[in-house]
Motif scaffolding. Structure first.
Motif, short mmCIF file in Angstrom:
data_model
loop_
_atom_site.label_atom_id
_atom_site.label_comp_id
_atom_site.label_asym_id
_atom_site.label_seq_id
_atom_site.Cartn_x
_atom_site.Cartn_y
_atom_site.Cartn_z
N UNK A 104 0.83 -1.20 0.00
CA UNK A 104 0.00 0.00 0.00
C UNK A 104 0.87 1.26 0.00
N UNK A 108 1.19 0.58 5.43
CA UNK A 108 0.19 -0.15 6.22
C UNK A 108 0.83 -1.24 7.08
N UNK A 109 1.98 -0.93 7.66
CA UNK A 109 2.59 -1.89 8.58
C UNK A 109 1.76 -1.91 9.87
N UNK A 110 1.81 -3.03 10.57
CA UNK A 110 1.11 -3.12 11.85
C UNK A 110 1.98 -2.44 12.90
N UNK A 111 1.52 -1.31 13.44
CA UNK A 111 2.40 -0.50 14.30
C UNK A 111 2.77 -1.18 15.61
N UNK A 112 2.00 -2.21 16.02
CA UNK A 112 2.29 -2.87 17.29
C UNK A 112 3.27 -4.03 17.12
N UNK A 121 3.96 -12.04 9.74
CA UNK A 121 2.50 -12.06 9.91
C UNK A 121 1.83 -13.03 8.94
N UNK A 153 10.43 -1.10 15.87
CA UNK A 153 9.02 -0.87 15.56
C UNK A 153 8.92 0.03 14.33
N UNK A 155 7.44 2.72 13.77
CA UNK A 155 7.57 4.15 14.06
C UNK A 155 9.02 4.59 14.19
N UNK A 169 7.20 -8.03 3.58
CA UNK A 169 6.04 -8.67 4.18
C UNK A 169 5.15 -9.29 3.11
#
Lengths: 290, 260
Positions: A104, A108-112, A121, A153, A155, A169
């Motif tokens: 994307x 759209x990475x999973x921030x957690x 994942x 992470x 961020x 990913x």
């Protein structure tokens, strides 16, 4: 590609017939969006047909709002056509799935999740054995140069690094099709070129089918085996050119006279469509006001 | 790094220090009667007496006895609010069809101020712990429920698309994407709920129970013990801050939640 084409005419309009079977087919697609607030529906795509052969790297360009992202969302299974068929290997698409990797625009990475867990994942959901996916994740992070950042992470990463994680990913599931929605649009020009080269290196290695959305003519010509230009809304296909520049490519191809010439042609075409879209938008605003 | 925090602390301390100085000046000079506003050192002396004993006052050395009662009610009520609010928020946030049946009722009942429930709670549960726990549960429930619902319902759609395209099924999406994405919202709901718990604890204990910080606060009004009133206000405030910090610590270290 033939030697003659490669030497003299790097870019030619491709014939409709293809020597490889269609991996992705859009057949007479119409897509309308109904706006609750503004009443009448917007027609994003109007009877569009497009075949993408296996191992093709198709770059889709066109003015903003021409429906190029809609096309990607249709094959991605995120949206459904109002009419027409969206086929993957000849079978209608009903929803998203791991056979189509998606990158994307904003990653759209999973921030957690840290980098490694983001990459893992997909295989976890697909019940790949742990030893196998960890090994693959390490290999793929090595390939995109992010192994030292496996525990970071999202961020804590730059925009370019995040997009590399997003690519890793998507690739770890070994999808036969890779869908990319303006993945490098938010990056600075230097980073973008490095990312494009990285993507080409990966693609030239495994030759999967790629649908790449961009509004950058140069990016499209640099990456694609084929560049498809869409009209302003409702989106139709205006031009479909084969980009037969020599491979493996690097940034030096950007100065190739033929590259520069075709780039100028395509740029003019997209510009005309953008002007048409702007005129259309302002006239519709006038009619609303009247 | 360390000096930065020191500077920030010094800046934050300026206003409280000024307030205490003005407070000391107006009370020590006798321009305000002591029963209206006691001096800072009178409040401090009362608090020391309250914590460690030393006088013949009824509250002398009784901090723990009152605190344990209040804590029991806060924890009990807050737990009830969370046990109801989190699952309900998840279900209604995840499934709009079920939400359509239940959400409007909850929205409607939310507009009834919590304090209005007090008379009914007294009828139902009598004076004491039951009423307090009911009010605290009610007060904390709404913020926990609404934050959970919002967090679950408004997960960034592109994360859902990413999850689906990576192979997550619709059912696994709930615990692989939706709940982790909603965690920060759920946490902020819990923090808000906990602060409401302390508020409603005081309200519940105003009904005339013997032990509890709120009960003692009401009693100290009856005896016109202004130093104790002000001291208890400070104690309840500090306990609220401490409980908030403890929960934050619990969430970030034990549950490893991403607080942002």
């Amino acid at each position: 590609m033939t030697g003659v084409v490669a030497a003299n005419m790097p870019v030619t309009t491709i014939p409709r017939s293809q020597d490889r079977p269609a991996k992705i087919s859009f057949r007479n697609i119409t897509k309308e969006f109904v706006s609750k607030a503004r009443g009448p529906s917007t027609r994003a795509l109007d009877g569009l047909s497009l075949d993408i052969a296996e191992k093709d790297f198709v770059c889709l360009i066109g003015p903003s709002g021409c429906g190029k992202s809609t096309l990607l969302n249709l094959i991605g299974g995120f949206e459904h056509a109002t009419s027409g068929d969206v086929l993957l290997d000849g079978v209608g698409v009903t929803g998203p799935g791991p056979d189509r990797g998606v990158v994307f625009q904003e990653g759209a990475l999973f921030p957690w999740l840290n980098v490694l867990d983001n990459v893992c994942f997909g295989p976890k959901r697909l019940d790949v054995p742990r030893e196998r996916y960890l090994e693959e994740a390490h290999a793929i992070l090595e390939e995109v140069g992010l192994l030292p950042f496996a525990q970071h992470l999202p961020t804590e990463l730059s925009g370019g690094m995040r997009q590399r994680v997003a690519i890793a990913r998507a690739l770890i599931n070994h999808p036969p099709v890779l869908l990319m929605d303006e993945p490098f649009a938010a990056l600075d020009p230097q980073t973008r070129v490095l990312m494009q080269e990285m993507l080409l290196r990966i693609w030239e290695h495994d030759n999967r089918t790629v649908l790449f959305i961009t509004h950058d003519v140069e990016e499209a010509l640099f990456l694609g085996t084929r560049v498809v230009v869409m009209s302003s809304r409702p989106g139709r296909i205006l031009k479909d050119v084969r980009a037969d520049l020599p491979r493996p490519r690097d940034f030096s191809v950007l100065g190739h006279p033929e590259f520069v010439k075709v780039k100028a042609e395509l740029f003019t075409l997209v510009r005309e469509q953008t002007i048409a879209a702007a005129a259309d938008a302002s006239s519709s605003v006038r009619s609303v006001r009247a | 790094m360390k000096s930065d925090r020191l500077v920030a602390f010094a800046k934050a301390a300026c206003l409280p220090a000024a307030i205490v100085i003005v407070w000391a000046l107006v009370t020590e000079t006798g321009s305000v009667p002591a029963y209206v506003l006691p001096s800072p050192h009178a409040v401090l002396a009362t608090l020391i007496d309250f914590f460690f004993g030393g006088s013949s006052q009824a509250f002398s050395g009784k901090f723990m006895a009152h605190f344990v009662q209040s804590l029991y009610r806060v924890v009990g009520g807050f737990a009830c609010g969370a046990i109801l609010g989190i699952p309900l928020g998840i279900v209604l946030g995840y499934d709009r069809k079920i939400g359509a049946f239940i959400e409007p009722t909850i929205e409607l009942s939310r507009s009834i101020p919590g304090i209005c429930w007090l008379p009914l709670a007294l009828v139902w549960f009598g004076i004491g712990t039951g009423t307090s726990i009911f009010l605290i549960a009610l007060g904390s429930f709404y913020s926990i429920f609404l934050s959970t619902l919002g967090g679950v319902r408004y997960v960034n759609p592109v994360l859902l698309r990413a999850g689906r395209s990576l192979g997550a099924t619709e059912s696994s999406l709930l615990y692989t994407v939706i709940l982790p994405a909603a965690f920060p919202s759920i946490l902020s709901g819990l923090r808000l709920g906990l602060s409401y718990s302390w508020i409603y604890m005081v309200l519940g204990e105003f009904t005339g129970v013997n032990y509890g910080l709120g009960a003692l606060l009401l009693q100290s009004r009856d005896t016109m013990d202004t130093p104790l009133i002000i001291g208890l206000m400070a104690v309840i405030g500090v306990l609220g801050v401490i409980s908030d910090r403890l929960m934050l610590l619990f969430m970030t270290t034990i549950l490893r939640m991403d607080v942002r």
